[in-house]
Write an enzyme that holds these catalytic residues in place. Structure first.
Site, short mmCIF file in Angstrom:
data_model
loop_
_atom_site.label_atom_id
_atom_site.label_comp_id
_atom_site.label_asym_id
_atom_site.label_seq_id
_atom_site.Cartn_x
_atom_site.Cartn_y
_atom_site.Cartn_z
CE1 TYR A 148 -5.04 -2.03 4.13
CE2 TYR A 148 -3.92 0.02 3.66
CZ TYR A 148 -4.51 -1.15 3.22
OH TYR A 148 -4.55 -1.42 1.87
CB SER B 175 -0.88 0.02 1.25
OG SER B 175 -1.50 1.28 1.38
#
Ligand code: NDP
Length: 243
Positions: free
Chosen positions: A152, A138
């Site tokens: 996350y 990410s």
């Protein structure tokens, strides 16, 4: 990719589905995993088969310590080989640190980290010379643009360590391991027309969301023969989010 076989986790929708189709267009047989959306998975299979490739939809929860690596064995049983693993399945769970429960921590790390580790371990035992491990990270690993990303980002950052260590461990077998960091990509997980869409688009140099196909294009490059000397690398497909 002709004659090669790939496994894409979380391939029923979004980046995973686009990647599965792209690899099939390049000539690969492709197995995908999913958990909830059986119809979407079946549709991806139909579209791959329409390209003249073999396809397989496997219900395998990345959070399950048996099912996640089991998908590798099932793909090998069907195709007789495995050349490419794309670790794509993931959950996005954002929120203030104090609002994240222990169950949230366990869930995100089980899917986004442990599942990737166990699937990769199983795949590494099956990949031959020229094998490819491509993990979807990410843009939050390279730049956290605001609050709410602790859990996350923790999970996705762990995948960078895994990728670099894999490159070192598997290099002498001709296997590469790389991680792709997407920026905001228009999918069910992160719709461009959602409440946070315009803010995310503004954080990129391109000023827009990316498409799942734009990420799939990078994955296809890394999966191919031309990327044999690219390993242990972090590749951003983020519209300049990290610039
Ligand atoms: P989507 O939510 O659109 O799709 C997720 C896919 O993963 C679906 O096919 C889903 O299948 C599958 N999946 C979800 N949970 C599991 C599980 N436990 N086991 C197996 N499969 C599962 O997500 P995206 O395409 O947006 O995201 C794909 C990856 O890209 C993720 O790792 C995400 O973190 C990462 N990413 C996405 C960004 C974005 O902006 N979209 C940005 C940066 C990274 P089903 O629902 O049928 O179970």
């Amino acid at each position: 990719m002709q004659g090669r076989a790939a496994l894409v986790t979380g391939g029923s929708r979004g980046i995973g589905a686009a990647t599965a189709l792209r690899l099939a267009r390049e000539g690969a047989d492709v197995a995908i995993t999913y958990v909830r959306d059986k119809d979407a998975a079946a549709d991806v299979v139909r579209r791959i088969e329409a390209l003249g490739r073999r396809a397989l939809a496997l219900r395998a929860d990345a959070a399950d310590a048996t099912e996640a690596p089991g998908a590798v064995d099932r793909a090998v049983a069907a195709f007789g080989r495995l050349d490419v693993l794309v670790n794509n399945a993931g959950v996005g769970l954002l929120g203030p640190l104090g609002a994240l429960s222990t169950a949230d921590v366990d869930r995100v790390l089980a899917v986004n980290v442990r599942g990737v580790f166990l699937t990769t371990r199983a795949a590494a035992a099956r990949l031959g010379d020229g094998g490819r491990i491509i993990t979807i990270g990410s843009c939050m690993v390279q730049r956290v643009p605001g609050p709410g990303g602790t859990l996350y980002a923790t999970g996705k950052a762990a995948l960078v360590g895994l990728t670099k260590a894999l490159a070192r461990e598997l290099g002498d077998r001709g296997i590469t391991a790389n991680i792709v960091h997407p920026g905001p990509i228009d999918t069910d997980m992160n719709p461009a027309d959602g409440p946070y869409g315009p803010g995310q688009a503004a954080l990129t140099a391109a000023g827009r969301f990316g498409t799942a196909d734009e990420v799939a294009s990078m994955v296809a490059y890394l999966a191919g023969a031309e990327a044999a000397y690219v390993t242990g690398a972090e590749l951003a497909v983020d519209g300049g989010h990290a610039a």
